[in-house]
Design a protein around this motif. Structure first.
Motif, PDB file in Angstrom:
ATOM      1  N   ILE A 242     -35.818 -20.087 -15.017  1.00 34.97           N
ATOM      2  CA  ILE A 242     -34.762 -19.308 -15.775  1.00 34.97           C
ATOM      3  C   ILE A 242     -33.603 -20.498 -15.956  1.00 34.97           C
ATOM      4  N   ASP A 243     -32.590 -20.177 -16.913  1.00 34.50           N
ATOM      5  CA  ASP A 243     -31.575 -21.070 -17.018  1.00 34.50           C
ATOM      6  C   ASP A 243     -30.699 -21.102 -15.780  1.00 34.50           C
ATOM      7  N   PRO A 244     -30.276 -22.166 -15.614  1.00 35.02           N
ATOM      8  CA  PRO A 244     -29.264 -22.494 -14.314  1.00 35.02           C
ATOM      9  C   PRO A 244     -27.863 -22.143 -14.631  1.00 35.02           C
ATOM     10  N   VAL A 245     -27.506 -20.884 -14.687  1.00 32.33           N
ATOM     11  CA  VAL A 245     -26.300 -20.298 -15.138  1.00 32.33           C
ATOM     12  C   VAL A 245     -25.753 -19.364 -14.063  1.00 32.33           C
ATOM     13  N   TYR A 246     -24.412 -19.938 -13.476  1.00 27.58           N
ATOM     14  CA  TYR A 246     -24.107 -18.967 -12.444  1.00 27.58           C
ATOM     15  C   TYR A 246     -23.231 -17.799 -13.168  1.00 27.58           C
ATOM     16  N   PRO A 247     -23.490 -16.734 -12.307  1.00 30.41           N
ATOM     17  CA  PRO A 247     -24.336 -16.139 -10.898  1.00 30.41           C
ATOM     18  C   PRO A 247     -25.474 -15.346 -11.409  1.00 30.41           C
ATOM     19  N   THR A 248     -26.700 -16.171 -11.802  1.00 35.93           N
ATOM     20  CA  THR A 248     -27.743 -15.644 -12.449  1.00 35.93           C
ATOM     21  C   THR A 248     -28.393 -14.950 -11.049  1.00 35.93           C
ATOM     22  N   GLY A 249     -28.048 -15.587 -10.037  1.00 41.17           N
ATOM     23  CA  GLY A 249     -28.877 -15.114  -8.583  1.00 41.17           C
ATOM     24  C   GLY A 249     -28.248 -13.675  -8.337  1.00 41.17           C
ATOM     25  N   GLY A 250     -27.485 -13.179  -8.762  1.00 45.49           N
ATOM     26  CA  GLY A 250     -26.836 -11.648  -8.653  1.00 45.49           C
ATOM     27  C   GLY A 250     -28.121 -10.848  -9.154  1.00 45.49           C
ATOM     28  N   GLU A 251     -28.322  -9.792  -7.991  1.00 44.57           N
ATOM     29  CA  GLU A 251     -29.335  -8.843  -8.554  1.00 44.57           C
ATOM     30  C   GLU A 251     -29.433  -8.230 -10.022  1.00 44.57           C
ATOM     31  N   VAL A 257     -31.484 -10.796 -16.715  1.00 41.78           N
ATOM     32  CA  VAL A 257     -32.349 -11.922 -17.515  1.00 41.78           C
ATOM     33  C   VAL A 257     -33.883 -11.703 -17.640  1.00 41.78           C
ATOM     34  N   LEU A 258     -34.512 -11.114 -16.571  1.00 42.35           N
ATOM     35  CA  LEU A 258     -35.904 -11.180 -16.312  1.00 42.35           C
ATOM     36  C   LEU A 258     -36.420  -9.985 -17.421  1.00 42.35           C
ATOM     37  N   LEU A 259     -36.002  -8.782 -17.227  1.00 39.83           N
ATOM     38  CA  LEU A 259     -36.568  -7.661 -17.795  1.00 39.83           C
ATOM     39  C   LEU A 259     -35.644  -7.073 -18.812  1.00 39.83           C
ATOM     40  N   ASP A 260     -34.428  -7.398 -19.059  1.00 39.63           N
ATOM     41  CA  ASP A 260     -33.448  -6.909 -19.942  1.00 39.63           C
ATOM     42  C   ASP A 260     -33.232  -5.412 -19.716  1.00 39.63           C
ATOM     43  N   ARG A 261     -33.375  -4.990 -18.403  1.00 38.64           N
ATOM     44  CA  ARG A 261     -32.864  -3.865 -18.038  1.00 38.64           C
ATOM     45  C   ARG A 261     -31.475  -3.980 -17.289  1.00 38.64           C
ATOM     46  N   GLU A 262     -30.639  -2.882 -17.734  1.00 37.00           N
ATOM     47  CA  GLU A 262     -29.304  -2.815 -17.452  1.00 37.00           C
ATOM     48  C   GLU A 262     -29.097  -1.916 -16.220  1.00 37.00           C
ATOM     49  N   VAL A 263     -28.801  -2.363 -15.045  1.00 38.56           N
ATOM     50  CA  VAL A 263     -28.603  -1.609 -13.980  1.00 38.56           C
ATOM     51  C   VAL A 263     -27.005  -0.808 -14.274  1.00 38.56           C
ATOM     52  N   PRO A 264     -27.142   0.497 -13.818  1.00 34.77           N
ATOM     53  CA  PRO A 264     -25.914   1.241 -14.525  1.00 34.77           C
ATOM     54  C   PRO A 264     -24.559   1.048 -13.330  1.00 34.77           C
ATOM     55  N   SER A 265     -23.566   1.230 -13.749  1.00 30.12           N
ATOM     56  CA  SER A 265     -22.445   1.123 -13.001  1.00 30.12           C
ATOM     57  C   SER A 265     -22.436   2.091 -11.761  1.00 30.12           C
ATOM     58  N   GLY A 266     -22.334   0.959 -10.580  1.00 34.02           N
ATOM     59  CA  GLY A 266     -22.217   1.893  -9.323  1.00 34.02           C
ATOM     60  C   GLY A 266     -23.637   2.211  -9.056  1.00 34.02           C
ATOM     61  N   GLY A 267     -24.730   1.726  -9.698  1.00 34.16           N
ATOM     62  CA  GLY A 267     -26.129   1.941  -9.259  1.00 34.16           C
ATOM     63  C   GLY A 267     -26.644   0.810  -8.673  1.00 34.16           C
ATOM     64  N   LEU A 268     -28.073   0.835  -8.632  1.00 33.71           N
ATOM     65  CA  LEU A 268     -29.117  -0.083  -7.894  1.00 33.71           C
ATOM     66  C   LEU A 268     -30.075  -0.476  -8.715  1.00 33.71           C
ATOM     67  N   PRO A 269     -30.760  -1.520  -8.296  1.00 35.87           N
ATOM     68  CA  PRO A 269     -31.989  -2.026  -8.989  1.00 35.87           C
ATOM     69  C   PRO A 269     -33.067  -0.985  -9.384  1.00 35.87           C
ATOM     70  N   ILE A 270     -33.220  -0.078  -8.150  1.00 34.96           N
ATOM     71  CA  ILE A 270     -34.378   1.044  -8.187  1.00 34.96           C
ATOM     72  C   ILE A 270     -33.957   2.136  -9.114  1.00 34.96           C
ATOM     73  N   ASP A 271     -32.680   1.899  -9.643  1.00 32.49           N
ATOM     74  CA  ASP A 271     -32.357   2.704 -10.558  1.00 32.49           C
ATOM     75  C   ASP A 271     -32.910   2.552 -12.211  1.00 32.49           C
ATOM     76  N   VAL A 272     -33.677   1.237 -12.019  1.00 35.50           N
ATOM     77  CA  VAL A 272     -34.246   0.818 -13.246  1.00 35.50           C
ATOM     78  C   VAL A 272     -35.698   0.281 -12.974  1.00 35.50           C
ATOM     79  N   GLY A 273     -36.402   0.981 -11.717  1.00 37.50           N
ATOM     80  CA  GLY A 273     -37.688   0.540 -11.516  1.00 37.50           C
ATOM     81  C   GLY A 273     -37.847  -0.675 -10.847  1.00 37.50           C
ATOM     82  N   CYS A 274     -36.762  -1.315 -10.200  1.00 39.79           N
ATOM     83  CA  CYS A 274     -36.898  -2.504  -9.655  1.00 39.79           C
ATOM     84  C   CYS A 274     -36.482  -2.658  -8.284  1.00 39.79           C
TER      85      CYS A 274
END
Length: 492
Positions: A242-251, A257-274
């Motif tokens: 992936i491109d070295p853009v800060y802060p790409t390391g944020g969940e 970047v990887l899946l084009d899935r938007e984690v909802p506000s106040g949500g967690l990655p599991i909310d989008v299956g990750c």
């Protein structure tokens, strides 16, 4: 033939972000340098997000490497283990920066030089023959937390509730913050063990897909991981540059970047299956499951212009920062500040006697001339640079105004808890306003106000319960008086 029902990769791009100079440490030909065991280890009893742990040893006890020395009470907790064998010489408050703990209580161990292992935890011959819930319990008992810096208990994230579905594990090797290269050093030196840890986590989650994200300028790490993946022949794991853009390391940013899935506000990655884990966490899981080793050490980057020989070190938890600096050639001539973490999100250290904890990924020594002072701050000119670079698509200038005016309800209306405190707004602000610190303080004020509200609510409930109990007692007393009076009248 059954069709592949996996979601195809659709690389996205999160809002904002910055391209920064990496200042990374090149992999050493000899691999990771093992830091020496110090004369004294200071091990905080709580090194994780969640409920605080409590000591289960006493002063004078003899402990061995890997022996549990704390116990936690709830699910969201993680035990702490002795980093080596020796004697517990003190249990007292010590300075512990950057650790979300209720109290700075620490267990001080004086090593005996033998480094004897504790026989209480053994590895498994084949993790695929074990029930996933048993593996989860092993991860919990090993005290593994997120080693990317958040320090959230890993067994909680690996235990997906039945109401959620997970189809992909994201392994985060995107070390985007300047100066930090511990994950890169780990992947270059222990790539096979990182891959094994990822496979174990996939088995526990019940998923058949793992995306390993590494920034494309980390060529050594990419090569090392690619070589192991080719030898493994496991097509369930995909290496993504992936491109070295800060802060790409944020969940949330990495999933976008990887899946084009938007984690909802106040949500967690599991909310989008990750489910997203750090590569260091995968390495720790492998050691716990296969080797039977709890989390007693981690890789730490020692870097910055203020240190003579920057290096990635394999460090026992509880080692004073001073020992790491000495291992890297000592301080340079002008050191203005020590940070735990990188230059963007690092936490200032008051002394080099503080210990390395589970969430410590970097020790950064900066010269005085690189530090801003309070005198540099100027009034906001409403340039909107902060909004343009905010990876969470917030309006930092509005948050700043409301936070300064102590309008905490309005701050929450502008989604302050979506702020990841990455510091991008600080870096581009021409007025040198410490925006991230302002938001950090505002969050603390909101939590404090909520805690006071809950405390007041509990006091009100106790008062009402007491009033109801007293009223009931008065009614019962009056009823006894009435019955006594009736009996007296009947006797007459």
């Amino acid at each position: 033939m059954e069709t592949d029902r996996r979601t195809p990769l659709r690389p996205g791009r999160f809002h904002g972000g910055l391209v920064l100079d990496g200042h990374k440490i090149a992999p050493h030909p000899d691999g990771l340098l093992v830091a020496p065991i110090p004369d004294q280890l200071v091990i905080p009893v709580t090194q994780h997000l969640g409920e605080a742990a409590s000591p289960c040893v006493s002063v004078g006890d003899q402990v061995k490497r890997g022996q549990p020395i704390t116990q936690g009470g709830s699910l969201v907790s993680a035990p702490v283990h002795a980093s080596t064998s020796g004697e517990v010489v003190a249990i007292e408050d010590r300075p512990v920066p950057g650790v979300p703990t209720v109290s700075p209580l620490s267990i001080v161990i004086e090593p005996d030089g033998r480094d004897e292992p504790f026989p209480g935890m053994e590895g498994v011959a084949d993790y695929r023959e074990e029930p996933p819930h048993d593996l989860l319990d092993r991860v919990r008992r090993a005290g593994i937390v997120g080693l990317g810096g958040a320090a959230f208990p890993s067994h909680v994230k690996l235990n997906v509730p039945p109401s959620f579905s997970c189809d992909v594990l994201v392994l985060n090797g995107a070390e985007c913050e300047p100066y930090i290269s511990c994950d890169m050093g780990l992947m270059c030196d222990r790539a096979e063990e990182v891959i094994t840890g990822a496979q174990i986590m996939m088995f526990m989650l019940g998923v058949t897909r793992c995306l390993i994200a590494i920034e494309r300028d980390k060529t050594d790490a990419l090569s090392a991981m690619k070589k192991v993946l080719e030898e493994e022949g496991d097509d369930r794991l995909e290496l993504i540059a992936i491109d070295p853009v800060y802060p790409t390391g944020g969940e949330k940013q990495l999933i976008k970047v990887l899946l084009d899935r938007e984690v909802p506000s106040g949500g967690l990655p599991i909310d989008v299956g990750c489910v997203c884990h750090n590569v260091g966490t995968a390495y720790a899981v492998k050691q716990a499951i296969v080797d039977g080793l709890p989390l007693v050490q981690r890789v730490v980057t020692v870097n910055g212009p203020g240190v003579r020989q920057p290096r990635n070190l394999l460090v026992r938890l509880g080692t004073p920062v001073r020992v790491l600096i000495e291992q890297c050639g000592g301080y340079a001539d002008d050191v203005g500040r020590l940070l735990m973490g990188g230059s963007m999100m690092g936490i200032a250290l008051s002394s080099d006697e503080v210990p390395v904890v589970k969430g410590c990924n970097c020790i950064l020594a900066l010269p005085s001339q690189e530090l801003r002072t309070l005198d540099d701050e100027l009034p906001c000119i409403r340039c909107s640079n902060c909004a343009l670079v905010c990876p969470a698509s917030l309006l930092p200038q509005q948050l700043h105004w409301y936070a300064k005016a102590d309008k905490l309800d309005r701050v929450q209306d502008y989604s302050i808890f979506d702020c990841i405190e990455c510091g991008c707004c600080d870096l581009v602000c021409p007025s040198h306003i410490p925006l991230a610190q302002t938001f950090r303080d505002a969050k603390a004020d909101i939590w404090r106000r909520e805690w006071e509200r809950q405390k007041s609510e509990r006091a009100r409930e106790r008062f009402e319960q007491r009033e109801r109990r007293l009223a009931q007692e008065r009614e019962e007393l009056a009823a006894r008086h009435r019955r006594r009076e009736e009996r007296r009248k009947r006797r007459k």
